[in-house]
Design a protein around this motif. Structure first.
Motif, PDB file in Angstrom:
ATOM      1  N   ALA A  77       0.839  -1.205   0.000  1.00 43.71           N
ATOM      2  CA  ALA A  77       0.000   0.000   0.000  1.00 43.71           C
ATOM      3  C   ALA A  77       0.869   1.248   0.000  1.00 43.71           C
ATOM      4  CB  ALA A  77      -0.917  -0.004   1.224  1.00 43.71           C
ATOM      5  N   ARG A  78       0.335   2.302  -0.649  1.00 43.40           N
ATOM      6  CA  ARG A  78       1.160   3.507  -0.773  1.00 43.40           C
ATOM      7  C   ARG A  78       0.328   4.768  -1.020  1.00 43.40           C
ATOM      8  NH1 ARG A  78       5.076   6.728  -2.604  1.00 43.40           N
ATOM      9  NH2 ARG A  78       5.830   6.543  -4.749  1.00 43.40           N
ATOM     10  N   ASN A  79       0.616   5.817  -0.253  1.00 42.56           N
ATOM     11  CA  ASN A  79       0.136   7.171  -0.540  1.00 42.56           C
ATOM     12  C   ASN A  79       1.262   7.928  -1.224  1.00 42.56           C
ATOM     13  OD1 ASN A  79      -2.414   6.996   0.585  1.00 42.56           O
ATOM     14  ND2 ASN A  79      -1.885   8.044   2.490  1.00 42.56           N
ATOM     15  N   LEU A  80       0.963   8.546  -2.371  1.00 46.17           N
ATOM     16  CA  LEU A  80       1.915   9.461  -2.979  1.00 46.17           C
ATOM     17  C   LEU A  80       1.500  10.873  -2.617  1.00 46.17           C
ATOM     18  CD1 LEU A  80       4.326  10.030  -4.861  1.00 46.17           C
ATOM     19  CD2 LEU A  80       2.697  10.188  -6.737  1.00 46.17           C
TER      20      LEU A  80
ATOM     21  N   ARG B  71       1.566   6.168  13.459  1.00 46.41           N
ATOM     22  CA  ARG B  71       0.125   5.988  13.308  1.00 46.41           C
ATOM     23  C   ARG B  71      -0.193   4.717  12.521  1.00 46.41           C
ATOM     24  NH1 ARG B  71      -4.654   6.274  15.651  1.00 46.41           N
ATOM     25  NH2 ARG B  71      -6.357   6.733  14.181  1.00 46.41           N
ATOM     26  N   VAL B  72       0.533   4.464  11.438  1.00 50.25           N
ATOM     27  CA  VAL B  72       0.336   3.219  10.679  1.00 50.25           C
ATOM     28  C   VAL B  72       0.628   2.026  11.566  1.00 50.25           C
ATOM     29  CG1 VAL B  72       1.138   1.815   8.746  1.00 50.25           C
ATOM     30  CG2 VAL B  72       0.798   4.267   8.431  1.00 50.25           C
ATOM     31  N   GLU B  73       1.683   2.121  12.344  1.00 48.19           N
ATOM     32  CA  GLU B  73       2.056   1.041  13.261  1.00 48.19           C
ATOM     33  C   GLU B  73       0.915   0.747  14.235  1.00 48.19           C
ATOM     34  OE1 GLU B  73       6.457   0.171  14.869  1.00 48.19           O
ATOM     35  OE2 GLU B  73       5.511   1.969  15.697  1.00 48.19           O
TER      36      GLU B  73
ATOM     37  N   ASP C 141      -8.292   1.913   4.121  1.00 40.77           N
ATOM     38  CA  ASP C 141      -8.747   2.560   5.363  1.00 40.77           C
ATOM     39  C   ASP C 141      -7.567   3.160   6.123  1.00 40.77           C
ATOM     40  OD1 ASP C 141     -11.396   1.994   4.884  1.00 40.77           O
ATOM     41  OD2 ASP C 141     -11.468   0.228   6.192  1.00 40.77           O
ATOM     42  N   ILE C 142      -6.460   2.439   6.156  1.00 38.04           N
ATOM     43  CA  ILE C 142      -5.272   2.940   6.842  1.00 38.04           C
ATOM     44  C   ILE C 142      -4.664   4.108   6.070  1.00 38.04           C
ATOM     45  CG2 ILE C 142      -2.896   2.373   7.535  1.00 38.04           C
ATOM     46  CD1 ILE C 142      -3.919  -0.435   8.236  1.00 38.04           C
ATOM     47  N   LEU C 143      -4.565   3.969   4.747  1.00 42.75           N
ATOM     48  CA  LEU C 143      -4.021   5.055   3.930  1.00 42.75           C
ATOM     49  C   LEU C 143      -4.846   6.335   4.068  1.00 42.75           C
ATOM     50  CD1 LEU C 143      -3.158   3.221   0.573  1.00 42.75           C
ATOM     51  CD2 LEU C 143      -1.537   4.008   2.312  1.00 42.75           C
ATOM     52  N   SER C 144      -6.152   6.171   4.328  1.00 43.60           N
ATOM     53  CA  SER C 144      -7.052   7.323   4.393  1.00 43.60           C
ATOM     54  C   SER C 144      -7.245   7.871   5.798  1.00 43.60           C
ATOM     55  CB  SER C 144      -8.417   6.943   3.806  1.00 43.60           C
ATOM     56  OG  SER C 144      -8.290   6.592   2.442  1.00 43.60           O
ATOM     57  N   ASP C 145      -6.619   7.252   6.779  1.00 45.24           N
ATOM     58  CA  ASP C 145      -6.712   7.759   8.146  1.00 45.24           C
ATOM     59  C   ASP C 145      -6.242   9.213   8.181  1.00 45.24           C
ATOM     60  OD1 ASP C 145      -6.807   6.984  11.231  1.00 45.24           O
ATOM     61  OD2 ASP C 145      -4.965   8.139  10.897  1.00 45.24           O
ATOM     62  N   ASN C 146      -6.914  10.038   8.996  1.00 38.70           N
ATOM     63  CA  ASN C 146      -6.609  11.473   8.960  1.00 38.70           C
ATOM     64  C   ASN C 146      -5.242  11.827   9.545  1.00 38.70           C
ATOM     65  OD1 ASN C 146      -7.051  11.231  11.701  1.00 38.70           O
ATOM     66  ND2 ASN C 146      -8.991  12.352  11.698  1.00 38.70           N
ATOM     67  N   GLN C 147      -4.564  10.852  10.150  1.00 46.14           N
ATOM     68  CA  GLN C 147      -3.199  11.099  10.615  1.00 46.14           C
ATOM     69  C   GLN C 147      -2.146  10.471   9.679  1.00 46.14           C
ATOM     70  OE1 GLN C 147      -2.541  10.590  14.935  1.00 46.14           O
ATOM     71  NE2 GLN C 147      -4.768  10.385  15.124  1.00 46.14           N
ATOM     72  N   VAL C 148      -2.633   9.845   8.610  1.00 46.97           N
ATOM     73  CA  VAL C 148      -1.738   9.231   7.627  1.00 46.97           C
ATOM     74  C   VAL C 148      -1.826   9.965   6.290  1.00 46.97           C
ATOM     75  CG1 VAL C 148      -1.174   7.114   6.352  1.00 46.97           C
ATOM     76  CG2 VAL C 148      -1.923   6.974   8.741  1.00 46.97           C
TER      77      VAL C 148
ATOM     78  N   MET D 200      -2.253  12.958   3.840  1.00 49.74           N
ATOM     79  CA  MET D 200      -1.900  14.371   3.952  1.00 49.74           C
ATOM     80  C   MET D 200      -2.766  15.215   3.016  1.00 49.74           C
ATOM     81  SD  MET D 200       2.257  13.946   4.036  1.00 49.74           S
ATOM     82  CE  MET D 200       2.574  15.614   4.577  1.00 49.74           C
ATOM     83  N   GLY D 201      -2.730  16.509   3.228  1.00 45.17           N
ATOM     84  CA  GLY D 201      -3.471  17.398   2.357  1.00 45.17           C
ATOM     85  C   GLY D 201      -2.933  17.407   0.940  1.00 45.17           C
ATOM     86  N   ILE D 202      -1.692  16.944   0.761  1.00 43.15           N
ATOM     87  CA  ILE D 202      -1.086  16.909  -0.564  1.00 43.15           C
ATOM     88  C   ILE D 202      -1.097  15.507  -1.174  1.00 43.15           C
ATOM     89  CG2 ILE D 202       0.383  18.918  -0.152  1.00 43.15           C
ATOM     90  CD1 ILE D 202       2.712  16.958   0.366  1.00 43.15           C
ATOM     91  N   THR D 203      -1.833  14.583  -0.589  1.00 45.28           N
ATOM     92  CA  THR D 203      -1.916  13.230  -1.144  1.00 45.28           C
ATOM     93  C   THR D 203      -2.643  13.274  -2.485  1.00 45.28           C
ATOM     94  OG1 THR D 203      -1.918  12.196   1.050  1.00 45.28           O
ATOM     95  CG2 THR D 203      -2.742  10.875  -0.777  1.00 45.28           C
ATOM     96  N   VAL D 204      -1.978  12.817  -3.552  1.00 38.82           N
ATOM     97  CA  VAL D 204      -2.586  12.859  -4.887  1.00 38.82           C
ATOM     98  C   VAL D 204      -2.923  11.475  -5.424  1.00 38.82           C
ATOM     99  CG1 VAL D 204      -1.531  15.040  -5.544  1.00 38.82           C
ATOM    100  CG2 VAL D 204      -0.311  12.920  -6.027  1.00 38.82           C
ATOM    101  N   GLN D 205      -2.312  10.450  -4.865  1.00 44.91           N
ATOM    102  CA  GLN D 205      -2.605   9.076  -5.290  1.00 44.91           C
ATOM    103  C   GLN D 205      -2.579   8.155  -4.075  1.00 44.91           C
ATOM    104  OE1 GLN D 205       0.645   8.228  -7.932  1.00 44.91           O
ATOM    105  NE2 GLN D 205      -0.236   9.277  -9.696  1.00 44.91           N
ATOM    106  N   GLN D 206      -3.530   7.226  -4.037  1.00 43.62           N
ATOM    107  CA  GLN D 206      -3.510   6.137  -3.059  1.00 43.62           C
ATOM    108  C   GLN D 206      -3.609   4.847  -3.848  1.00 43.62           C
ATOM    109  OE1 GLN D 206      -6.992   7.729  -0.759  1.00 43.62           O
ATOM    110  NE2 GLN D 206      -5.630   7.431   0.985  1.00 43.62           N
TER     111      GLN D 206
END
Length: 313
Positions: A107-110, A266-268, A284-291, A293-299
């Protein structure tokens, strides 16, 4: 998400002719990159020398093809493809994998700031095919020929996270081109790790590589000339934007680290509380509000075993 086929059986000088159908997106993205890079100055003075020394003939021809299908010159297209090495401080990113499952997901947030979410809006999946079979796939954009996030079905997946060390940048191959080289040419997880670890590269990075076998999960912490391989702790492997192994190379003024540690912890916590098993659990983890970011463009969630890509922008 739209998927575009790149035919590796074609000559490199012809592979990107399909961009004629994506001229608005290609030109908009190239213009955006160039405007961001105008103040960086990196590579511009020595672009011809750099191209000759470190950009393969294949990629030079692909760059030429992209330029032919855009409003920009070959050197301008090449400079935009060096974006990561020039402006990596605008990247964030969080990646993780659960390592004790038979079928592992990656899994990855860019996280990459852009005006009007241009990077999210123009995201595509590019399937690089040979003999009508997908050899590897990238989550990318029209006009960008390197790789930030990719998967080679039945072999491994790779994602790139930004980091800053106290080592000076090198005149060397850009990491995004090396990642694509590995996806295209490496046939085993171990071969991929060796190339990504030992090749001198232009700038610092963190690479998560996930294979199909139980023990094939690592984070490669890189400076241009050094590396350290970090393995899972417990049942998970997590990477954000900080060195956890190459600590002697840590840049204490690294702005990327402002949120990196918090996202990692937080992921841990989330993984320990409820081990993800499905793609939805990972998102769900990638979208957690502490994971996220406001600049997340891809999940995205990759399945290295079968090459599946699940993507949200």
């Amino acid at each position: 998400m739209e998927r575009i086929t790149i035919n590796l059986d074609k000559k490199p000088s012809e592979r990107w002719n399909l961009l004629k159908d994506y001229k608005h997106e290609t030109n908009s993205l190239l213009k955006y990159y160039l405007e961001d890079l105008s103040s960086a100055g990196i590579f511009e003075t020595y672009i011809e020398t750099y191209k000759t020394l470190f950009i393969s003939k294949q990629y030079q021809e692909e760059i030429e093809c992209v330029a032919k299908n855009s409003h920009f010159s070959e050197n301008q297209v090449l400079i935009t493809n060096l974006y990561y090495d020039a402006l990596k401080f605008v990247f964030g990113c969080t990646s993780f994998c659960i390592t004790n499952q038979t079928e592992k997901l990656h899994a990855r947030n860019l996280d990459w700031w852009s005006e009007n979410n241009i990077l999210g809006s123009f995201t595509k999946v590019f399937d690089f095919k040979e003999n009508d079979e997908i050899k590897y796939s990238l989550v990318s954009w029209p006009g960008f020929i390197g790789a930030l996030s990719g998967v080679k079905p039945g072999k491994f997946s790779i994602t790139l996270n930004a980091v800053l060390s106290n080592e000076s940048p090198q005149f060397a191959i850009p990491i995004t081109f090396l990642i694509r080289d590995v996806l295209e040419n490496a046939e085993t997880f171990d071969e991929a790790i060796k190339i990504l670890s030992e090749t001198t590269i232009a700038s610092d990075c963190l690479l998560m590589v996930v294979g199909v076998n139980l023990d094939e999960n690592v984070v490669i912490e890189r400076t241009p000339t050094t590396f350290s391989i970090r393995k899972p702790e417990g049942n998970s492997l997590i990477v954000t934007n900080e060195y956890l192994s190459l600590t002697e190379n840590k840049n204490t003024n690294d702005t990327l680290q402002l949120t990196a540690s918090g996202r990692h912890k937080r992921v841990e916590v989330l993984v320990k509380a409820n081990t993800p098993k499905s793609t939805d659990d990972y998102f769900d983890i990638l979208s957690d509000n502490q994971v996220k970011m406001g600049i997340t463009v891809q999940q995205m969630v990759f399945n290295p075993k079968n090459g599946d890509i699940h993507l949200k922008v």
